[in-house]
Design an enzyme around this catalytic site. Structure first.
Site, PDB file in Angstrom:
ATOM      1  CG  ASP A 361      -2.126   0.928   1.023  1.00 28.65           C
ATOM      2  OD1 ASP A 361      -2.076   1.798   0.126  1.00 28.65           O
ATOM      3  OD2 ASP A 361      -3.117   0.822   1.779  1.00 28.65           O
TER       4      ASP A 361
HETATM    5  C1  BGC Z   1      -4.986   3.248   0.089  1.00 29.81           C
HETATM    6  C2  BGC Z   1      -5.029   2.224  -1.017  1.00 29.81           C
HETATM    7  C3  BGC Z   1      -4.893   2.917  -2.340  1.00 29.81           C
HETATM    8  C4  BGC Z   1      -3.602   3.704  -2.359  1.00 29.81           C
HETATM    9  C5  BGC Z   1      -3.356   4.441  -3.654  1.00 29.81           C
HETATM   10  C6  BGC Z   1      -3.786   4.157  -0.021  1.00 29.81           C
HETATM   11  O1  BGC Z   1      -3.913   5.221   0.854  1.00 29.81           O
HETATM   12  O2  BGC Z   1      -4.985   2.596   1.335  1.00 29.81           O
HETATM   13  O3  BGC Z   1      -6.225   1.515  -0.960  1.00 29.81           O
HETATM   14  O4  BGC Z   1      -4.923   1.979  -3.369  1.00 29.81           O
HETATM   15  O5  BGC Z   1      -3.647   4.670  -1.315  1.00 29.81           O
HETATM   16  O6  BGC Z   1      -4.233   5.478  -3.819  1.00 29.81           O
END
Ligand code: BGC
Length: 961
Positions: A361
């Site tokens: 993530d």
């Molecule tokens: C989120 C993810 C997301 C990523 C990219 C993170 O803050 O937890 O679910 O895919 O950002 O935007």
């Protein structure tokens, strides 16, 4: 993109390609200096001080590298930072030592070390792609390999995540974009209903269509990887901020919905990402520093619960062939998810046989070498411990750590091969279908012209970055169908549907001078003051609620509000509609507003979202389960005042999760309640379909609605204040979340999991059981791997290979794989985690993609005849629940839930029509996780019970096996 060249501009991809391709670099400016690309070496610091016996990655990584901001700077700065950190610790860590003693050493079996990372390329379904990948990877230089594994940095490319290409072998930069509700940060794309609405349809075909339509749009926008679907959070806590991105608070429902939508996405050739692995159940403290704490929360989960609840839907996703898995921000048993070798190497890659790649993530990677060893394959967005600083934990650091032997070259080869194999697996080498130029939009500006890497302060030429391609096709139809089928009818006392002439089933319909007067109340029925995209990332609750907020939200191309569809849908001669689209209408001064109605339709909602942004008191997670913006008061006053007390009130709820309805659900004026979840752009149309009866409701609750939060148990409560310097959240309730908790403690919910009414009625026959295979405790022996993972030249390349090519044009903060000088390669021994040298035995539960194939074999089929016994055609959702043999707790020595969902089917039945619904119950469905044997075990003593029905409590008939 010829038009760009005609204008004499260098396309973004061209810039990118030339930067990487040393053969082209001579004609580019070389006068832009790189600033600091390097950080203090994250690879060689001494090990952390906590009990190493269960350490799957060096804990508290930042402790080992106490002041990243001081990297390469003065000693004074380092001491100042250390001083500040000491103060922070004293402030936050009061009692921390005791908490450490209490929590820091997980019990045996929680997260033991699991090394080395199993290599991809063992499964039958991927063999061809791995063969092609190995040919390509064998020709890559080391920096090219590193490039493929490392994001280029935040806002360093058009998508939210962009990898570096391997130009000389023809492997492109990959564009990764949120998901899961549609394509984030773009224009002219569909805003689909949320995952929770999809879950509430209980319709496998719609789950597939949802994924497929999303992928068609993604491909046309130039995206390679969708960052969805989402199955973590699972929904342990009903107020959890992001539960709405997933499909419901049950692992079986989540697993089926995930698998179907993954198939839908990947059949279009787009790689799906299943996220977030694992146990990111609340937003508070999910991420280092986001909540002021240096470390993220630790979800402490026992092995059995991990398997039967939280990892279960990931198993379905792997079985469905998912390309990518995103590891989450939180820690699991005090080891960061993206560095947890037990989860990534052990459960995901060995036991479940995952063949794709694990990506972090965004900033969830907390260690460089440690995460590589623990099974991470791609770091996103590429920056290191802090946002947008360009100081990657991989990139040049990974290059160094392979060169100095800290990360084995074969681990890097496996990472890259997994990514390249996934690209081949979904046919992305077909340049007719996948434009190697990548996205035709920019996530960072709505202007037509912009720079390629706005995250870099380096001067860049402006090029066309947004082509505004409309990719929506006819997807509004699928969005509308999901929203309508995901609407749950909770209560209906002969009032719904209302036809367009104002007629209902109500016997005593009062008409005022031959006209039915309908009043529509509540802010949630209308538009927000600033339109549907008024707040960034949808992080506010204004107007009708059609989506939660955060990275899962998208830009609405339009939003059909309820008032758009209901204000004009009636026969004007017979119905008089008026509306008060506010939550505080002047009822007290003008009671006639309510008094002059025959029917009142009142709207209210509850919103939440991702923790990087808050709205009022909703800091990601909801502060409670009540309706927001005075919704409960509004409903009570409308229900009591409608028609001067004799009117009929219909309540419409849009919500991210369960809401407490006790103040109004039993009021005599409340004749009907529709829970429309989060319907996306077609909100009003879908609601009108159900209200007017064009669609017979068939949505069912994907979670339980309790009478108060306490009824869900202590484990269901968000931790709003940290209980330790590293917040410790013990999942002590084990398997007992949502209906399993209500069942175990015999608590009567307001509306149970799986509940949903129809305008017709159904009858079910006693299930028929057919044994397909005899019971046996454990699955067949783990089969041998179908294929051998690729082998590569094991020699470390010459140092020259990893240096920046001459005249390379660097962008500041952009993450490159190269080094400035070979002196950066320091040959110090790396302190490998405890247990690193102990090769783990292969899991008996593994052996193929999705795990031991025997787990997926059908052992028993259960059939029932369902008949539509009512006066309308409609969809029926037949649900199958399994009860373990009554003596199982005694014979197995472990506790079992009263029942668990193990099948569902949606079937359309005309009036009086009958259909046979058959469920294939697999070995996995019948098994529990035996922690001693480390294998799935079927209970062979006694008989399993199978119950079918329309909800987890409306169960009509039972059979035994
Ligand atoms: C989120 C993810 C997301 C990523 C990219 C993170 O803050 O937890 O679910 O895919 O950002 O935007």
């Amino acid at each position: 993109m010829d038009h760009k060249q005609e204008e004499g501009l260098l396309s973004p991809k061209e810039h990118f390609r030339r930067s990487y391709d040393s053969r082209d670099s001579s004609d580019l400016d070389s006068d832009i200096d790189a600033t600091e690309y390097l950080q203090s070496d994250p690879l060689t610091a001494p090990k952390g001080s906590y009990n190493p016996a269960y350490q799957t990655q060096p804990r508290n990584r930042w402790l080992r590298q106490p002041c990243c901001c001081c990297a390469g700077r003065s000693r004074k700065c380092v001491w100042t930072c250390l001083g500040i950190l000491a103060l922070v610790f004293i402030a936050l860590g009061g009692g921390g030592f005791f908490a450490y003693k209490k929590f820091a050493a997980p019990k045996d079996g929680l997260s033991p070390p699991w090394y080395p990372t199993p290599k991809g390329g063992t499964a039958r379904n991927w063999a061809d792609s791995y063969r092609k990948a190995s040919e390509m990877v064998s020709k890559m230089t080391l920096p090219e390999k590193v490039n493929v594994t490392t994001g280029t940095g935040w806002e360093m490319g058009p998508a939210v995540g962009n990898t570096g290409p391997a130009v000389n072998v023809g492997f492109p930069s990959l564009a990764l974009q949120d998901g899961p509700l549609g394509i984030r940060f773009t224009d002219n794309a569909t805003a689909f209903p949320a995952g929770i609405t999809v879950g509430a349809t209980w319709n496998k075909d719609l789950m597939y269509q949802w994924g497929n339509a999303h992928a068609i749009e993604a491909r046309k926008k130039g995206i390679n990887v969708i960052l969805g679907p989402c199955i973590g959070p699972l929904g342990r806590m009903p107020a959890g901020g992001r539960n709405w991105e997933g499909f419901g608070a049950d692992p079986y429902l989540q697993g089926i919905a995930a698998a179907e939508s993954i198939k839908g996405i990947q059949d279009e050739g787009i790689m799906a990402t299943i996220k977030h692995l694992v146990a990111n159940e609340q937003e508070h403290f999910r991420q280092s520093w986001e909540w002021g704490l240096p470390n993220a929360i630790s979800s402490n989960i026992d092995d059995r619960t991990m398997h039967e609840l939280y990892m279960w839907p990931f198993g379905d996703s792997v079985k469905a062939g998912v390309a990518s898995v995103m590891c989450s921000y939180n820690q699991i048993n005090n080891s960061y998810a993206c560095g947890n070798s037990k989860i990534l190497n052990g459960i995901l890659k060995d036991e479940m046989g995952f063949q794709g790649f694990v990506m972090s993530d965004w900033l969830a990677q907390r260690g460089g070498v440690s995460s590589a060893l623990a099974g991470l394959d791609m770091t996103m967005p590429g920056d290191g411990l802090f946002w947008a600083d360009g100081k990657s934990l991989w990139g040049p650091e990974l290059t160094k750590s392979v060169m100095n032997g800290s990360v084995p070259l074969e681990r890097l080869n496996d990472m890259v091969t997994r990514i390249v194999a996934a690209w081949y697996q979904f046919g992305q080498d077909d340049t007719e279908r996948f434009d190697p130029d990548g996205p035709n939009f920019s996530s960072w500006t709505n202007d037509e012209y912009g720079v390629f890497a706005p995250g870099s302060p380096s001067e860049q030429e402006k090029v066309i970055v947004n082509e505004y391609e409309n990719v929506m096709g006819n997807h509004s139809a699928i969005a509308r169908q999901i929203a309508a089928e995901g609407t749950v009818l909770l209560k209906n006392e002969h009032i719904l549907p209302i036809d367009r002439h104002g007629n209902t089933d109500m016997k005593l319909r009062k008409k005022h001078e031959g006209v039915v007067r309908i009043g529509i109340f509540g802010e949630d029925a209308g538009p927000g003051p600033n339109g549907p995209n008024g707040c960034k990332d949808r992080a506010c609750n204004e107007g009708t609620l059609a989506s939660g907020w955060g990275s899962g939200a998208v830009e609405f191309p339009y939003l059909v509000t309820p008032i758009d569809a209901l204000g004009s849908g009636w026969d004007k001669d017979k119905v008089n509609v008026s509306s008060w689209l506010t939550n505080s209408p002047p009822f007290s001064e003008q009671p006639e507003i309510l008094g002059n109605q025959d029917i009142c339709i009142v709207f209210a909602n509850a919103d939440s979202g991702e923790g990087f942004v808050s709205w009022e008191s909703v800091k990601g997670d909801r502060p409670d389960l009540f309706l927001q913006k005075g919704g409960d008061d509004l409903i009570v006053s409308v229900a009591n005042g409608c028609g001067g007390g004799s009117g009929e009130t219909i309540v419409i709820i849009h919500t991210v999760g369960p809401v407490i309805m006790e103040r109004w659900i039993d009021l005599p004026g409340v004749k009907a309640v529709l829970l429309a979840n989060l319907p996306g752009q077609e909100s009003g149309n879908a609601l009108a379909d159900v209200l007017f009866g064009a669609v017979n409701p068939s949505g069912h609750l994907p979670w339980t609605i309790g009478k108060n939060l306490d009824d869900y148990g202590d484990g269901a409560k968000i931790m709003y204040l940290p209980n330790n310097v590293v917040p410790q959240q013990n999942f002590a309730e084990g398997l007992y979340v949502d209906y399993r908790y209500f069942d175990k403690y015999d608590i009567k919910p307001r509306f149970e999991f799986g509940f949903g009414l129809s305008y017709t009625t159904f009858n079910f026959t006693i299930p028929r059981i057919k044994e397909q295979k005899p019971k046996s405790a454990y699955p067949a022996a783990r089969p041998r791997d179908f294929a051998m993972p690729p082998e590569y030249d094991p020699s470390i390349p010459d140092e020259d290979e990893v240096l920046f090519p001459p005249n390379f044009r660097k962008l500041e903060k952009f993450v490159y794989p190269y080094l400035d000088t070979v002196d950066e390669i320091i040959m110090d021994p790396y302190p490998y985690p405890e247990g690193y040298d102990v090769k783990q035995p292969l899991s008996p539960a593994g052996g193929d993609e999705g795990g031991n194939p025997d787990l997926w074999e059908t052992y028993v089929t259960v059939s029932t005849n369902v008949t539509n016994t009512g006066a309308r055609d409609g969809n029926v959702v037949t649900q199958l629940y399994l009860a373990y043999p009554p003596n199982a707790s005694k014979t197995e020595g472990v506790d079992f839930p009263v029942k668990v969902l193990r099948g569902f089917e949606k079937t359309f039945l005309k009036q009086n029509e009958m259909a046979t619904v058959t469920f294939n119950v697999t070995r996995r469905d019948l098994s529990y996780w035996d922690v001693k044997a480390q294998n799935w075990k079927m209970v062979t003593d006694g008989t399993y019970g199978f119950v079918v029905g329309e909800s987890s409590r409306l169960l009509h008939a039972m059979a035994e096996w």
